[in-house]
Scaffold this active site. Structure first.
Site, PDB file in Angstrom:
ATOM      1  N   LEU A 126       0.818  -1.203   0.000  1.00 27.00           N
ATOM      2  CA  LEU A 126       0.000   0.000   0.000  1.00 27.00           C
ATOM      3  C   LEU A 126       0.857   1.261   0.000  1.00 27.00           C
ATOM      4  O   LEU A 126       0.348   2.352  -0.239  1.00 27.00           O
ATOM      5  CB  LEU A 126      -0.934   0.002   1.207  1.00 27.00           C
ATOM      6  CG  LEU A 126      -2.021  -1.073   1.186  1.00 27.00           C
ATOM      7  CD1 LEU A 126      -2.919  -0.955   2.403  1.00 27.00           C
ATOM      8  CD2 LEU A 126      -2.850  -0.983  -0.085  1.00 27.00           C
ATOM      9  N   HIS A 184      -1.854  -8.247  -0.378  1.00 28.49           N
ATOM     10  CA  HIS A 184      -1.389  -7.257  -1.354  1.00 28.49           C
ATOM     11  C   HIS A 184      -2.418  -7.002  -2.456  1.00 28.49           C
ATOM     12  O   HIS A 184      -2.845  -5.869  -2.685  1.00 28.49           O
ATOM     13  CB  HIS A 184      -0.079  -7.717  -1.999  1.00 28.49           C
ATOM     14  CG  HIS A 184       1.057  -7.880  -1.047  1.00 28.49           C
ATOM     15  ND1 HIS A 184       1.127  -7.243   0.162  1.00 28.49           N
ATOM     16  CD2 HIS A 184       2.198  -8.609  -1.136  1.00 28.49           C
ATOM     17  CE1 HIS A 184       2.252  -7.571   0.786  1.00 28.49           C
ATOM     18  NE2 HIS A 184       2.911  -8.403   0.016  1.00 28.49           N
ATOM     19  N   ARG A 192       1.677  -0.005 -14.057  1.00 27.48           N
ATOM     20  CA  ARG A 192       2.775  -0.896 -13.693  1.00 27.48           C
ATOM     21  C   ARG A 192       3.357  -0.441 -12.359  1.00 27.48           C
ATOM     22  O   ARG A 192       4.033   0.581 -12.272  1.00 27.48           O
ATOM     23  CB  ARG A 192       3.843  -0.907 -14.780  1.00 27.48           C
ATOM     24  CG  ARG A 192       4.876  -2.010 -14.590  1.00 27.48           C
ATOM     25  CD  ARG A 192       5.675  -2.265 -15.859  1.00 27.48           C
ATOM     26  NE  ARG A 192       6.372  -1.094 -16.323  1.00 27.48           N
ATOM     27  CZ  ARG A 192       6.516  -0.754 -17.615  1.00 27.48           C
ATOM     28  NH1 ARG A 192       5.999  -1.510 -18.559  1.00 27.48           N
ATOM     29  NH2 ARG A 192       7.178   0.334 -17.951  1.00 27.48           N
ATOM     30  N   LYS A 236      -3.395   2.109 -23.909  1.00 25.95           N
ATOM     31  CA  LYS A 236      -3.297   1.598 -25.274  1.00 25.95           C
ATOM     32  C   LYS A 236      -4.469   2.137 -26.100  1.00 25.95           C
ATOM     33  O   LYS A 236      -5.634   1.964 -25.730  1.00 25.95           O
ATOM     34  CB  LYS A 236      -3.309   0.070 -25.279  1.00 25.95           C
ATOM     35  CG  LYS A 236      -2.096  -0.548 -24.612  1.00 25.95           C
ATOM     36  CD  LYS A 236      -2.116  -2.063 -24.742  1.00 25.95           C
ATOM     37  CE  LYS A 236      -0.869  -2.662 -24.131  1.00 25.95           C
ATOM     38  NZ  LYS A 236      -0.825  -4.128 -24.295  1.00 25.95           N
TER      39      LYS A 236
END
Length: 593
Positions: free
Chosen positions: A278, A338, A473, A483
């Site tokens: 986080l 996570h 990412r 994209k």
């Protein structure tokens, strides 16, 4: 700035509400008007970025009230402001008034790998950046017999001036190490923590003493260490906070037991359950990306999004940590914490404010709206030995610390669903694995196909080629790119897939801080939004516990996949079940942006 004593056991600092705008930091106080803040859209690199952070974390300031634990019962102490820039006063020693504050950070488990590789370097980075108070002390606490000098020698080998090598790195390291001390003791001994408390008091002097304990120790001694630090080493006139490192149990029952144990000696607002993911820069940016950009918020729903993928992969195996890993597996180690935390941040409704409780309330709503996982929507795998390029890579069970008949999964893929108005019917595909072909963590948002697309002939029958995709990412090489379809220059009508790309290394010349730096600073300042609340933890375990029990009861054998591959074939069938293809398996070169 006041004096701070930092003890290396498990506790967390309280910090005044601040936030970053460009390169400046301005402290704010409740009831005090904020001066005008200049917002820079360019990156800054200055070492004093913590000295002038404008508050943007939300409306309410952190409440630094402290609880002194005597005989197991909370005893309210005088509330103390956590703003280290202002003078403080509190009753002490029968009426004597303290006018300064001090912070003592104790790292419990100071001889362990996490402390050496992450916690001490993060504290030094905060000191180097000017984020720690003027006066502070750091204590290492562990069972190993060491001296102050031997601890400093261990720490010195891990410190780096990655932010700016030119700015007196050696001097800064030397100054930091002078603030580091060591106290040997047992995690279950009140006497050991009582002796530690005496040492802390010597450094704190006649100041308001704030104490942070970081529990970097095995989970089976969390409660014992919390009990001893609470009963024997709590601050008498400042705040006491405890950072608890994951894992937070193995299932709903053990997690609830751990929570009950901690709450026997600490209040909920003293407990900081840390999930370092986080604190990642791109995870922090999720809410900014969505709520401050009009182009994204209207699209953030089932009407425009076809599926969301949360992907975590490592290109190495257990590497001798198999003994620990085999007790938990990839689902507990990565997915339940996570990835699920990232999912909740991604999917939550706009909070009322940026206050920690408002954000965590929305995350809990998401978790409670999710369907409980079952084995039909999950694929598990385990890596096997593989030879590539003349190099032999070991299987999971080749690890000497792993039982030879282990069926613990090192890979898992799952399809999750949120049954609310915004996300009804949208598959959230999650996968995590070790010994895969690449190391990465990313969020991929695949939008729906364009209805009646005039240019579908240019893409042939593969409509996925024409699908817009937003990729966040998280690591490595942080980036956000979208994209889009674009016409290739020329007289013909040939379409190409291109990226609108925010590549952090190109856009910003500032080093991205480590996640532990952000979270330690948050704990010191009392900012709780990136830490996990107990009801949030309960909701997360409620999703995964039935699945984990079913896997163990049925003894489901994981599908084997070669070390260094893309994972088990079953993961592709799971995605295809919902008419989805994993975005990270795309051979499109644009993914290397």
């Amino acid at each position: 700035m006041e004096h701070a004593t930092i003890t290396m056991s498990s506790s967390s600092w309280a910090r005044s509400p601040t936030a970053q705008v460009g390169s400046s930091r301005v402290s704010s106080r409740v009831g005090t008007a904020m001066p005008p803040v200049s917002v820079s859209m360019r990156s800054s690199r200055g070492r004093n970025s913590c000295v002038a952070r404008a508050t943007m974390t939300g409306g309410k300031s952190a409440q630094p009230s402290q609880v002194s634990m005597n005989g197991g019962s909370p005893k309210a102490a005088a509330p103390v402001s956590s703003n280290d820039e202002s003078s403080k006063s509190a009753s002490q020693n029968g009426g004597e008034v303290a006018t300064e504050t001090t912070v003592s950070i104790t790292v419990v488990g100071a001889s362990g790998d996490l402390a050496k590789k992450k916690i001490f370097p993060a504290l030094f980075a905060l000191y180097y950046e000017g984020c720690l108070p003027k006066h502070f002390t750091i204590f290492g606490f562990a069972r190993s017999k060491m001296t102050d000098e031997s601890l400093r020698e261990i720490i010195s080998g891990t410190l780096t001036c990655r932010i700016d090598q030119k700015e007196n790195c050696g001097d800064k390291q030397e100054e930091f190490l002078k603030r580091c001390f060591y106290h040997p003791g047992q995690y279950k001994s009140e006497d050991s923590f009582g002796e530690l408390s005496k040492k802390l008091h010597e450094h704190e002097g006649n100041r308001v003493a704030n104490r942070l304990f970081y529990l970097s120790i095995p989970p089976d001694v969390f409660v014992d260490a919390a009990r001893c630090s609470s009963l024997a080493a709590s601050s008498g006139n400042g705040w006491t906070r405890v950072i608890v490192e994951k894992p937070f149990g193995r299932d709903s029952e053990s997690s609830a037991e751990l929570t009950r144990g901690l709450k026997s000696y600490l209040k909920e607002d003293q407990i900081y359950r840390i999930d370092h993911y986080l604190g990642k820069e791109l995870v922090e940016n999720l809410s900014v990306l969505r709520f401050s950009n009009l182009v994204f918020e209207p699209l953030w729903s089932r009407q425009y999004i076809r599926n969301v993928q949360l992907i975590f992969s490592e290109d190495f195996g257990t590497e001798g940590r198999g003994g620990y890993f085999d007790n938990y597996g990839i689902i507990r180690d990565i997915m339940q914490n996570h990835l699920l935390q990232i999912l909740a941040l991604f999917a939550m409704e706009p909070p009322v404010s940026l206050d920690a409780e408002d954000i965590r309330n929305e995350k809990v709503k998401v978790l409670r709206s999710m369907r409980v996982l079952d084995a039909d929507n999950v694929v598990v795998g385990q890596y096997k030995g593989h030879t590539r390029g003349g190099v032999k890579y070991p299987a999971y069970i080749d690890d000497k610390t792993v039982p030879k008949n282990s069926i613990t999964p090192t890979f898992a893929a799952a399809a999750l669903f949120i049954d609310n108005a915004r996300w009804d019917g949208v598959p959230f595909l999650m996968k995590a694995g070790k010994a895969l072909h690449k190391k990465k963590a990313e969020i991929r948002v695949q939008f729906r196909h364009v209805p009646g697309n005039l240019y579908k002939r240019s893409f042939g029958t593969d409509l996925d080629q024409a699908t817009n995709e937003l990729v966040i990412r998280v690591q490595p090489d942080e980036a956000i790119y979208l994209k889009i379809n674009n016409k290739v220059p020329g007289l013909g009508m040939r379409l190409d897939r291109s990226n609108l790309n925010l590549h952090y290394a190109d856009r910003y010349d500032r080093e991205i801080p480590d996640a532990y730096e952000r979270l330690l600073l948050d704990a010191i300042e009392g900012e709780r939004r990136l830490f996990i609340r107990s009801d949030e933890l309960d909701a997360a375990w409620a999703l995964f516990t039935p699945l984990l029990k079913e896997l163990e009861k049925r003894k489901i054998s994981p599908e084997l996949y070669p070390y260094g591959s893309r994972g088990p074939i079953g993961a592709h069938y799971l995605a295809a079940k919902y008419n989805v293809r994993w975005g990270d398996n795309n051979s499109d070169t644009s993914d290397s942006a």
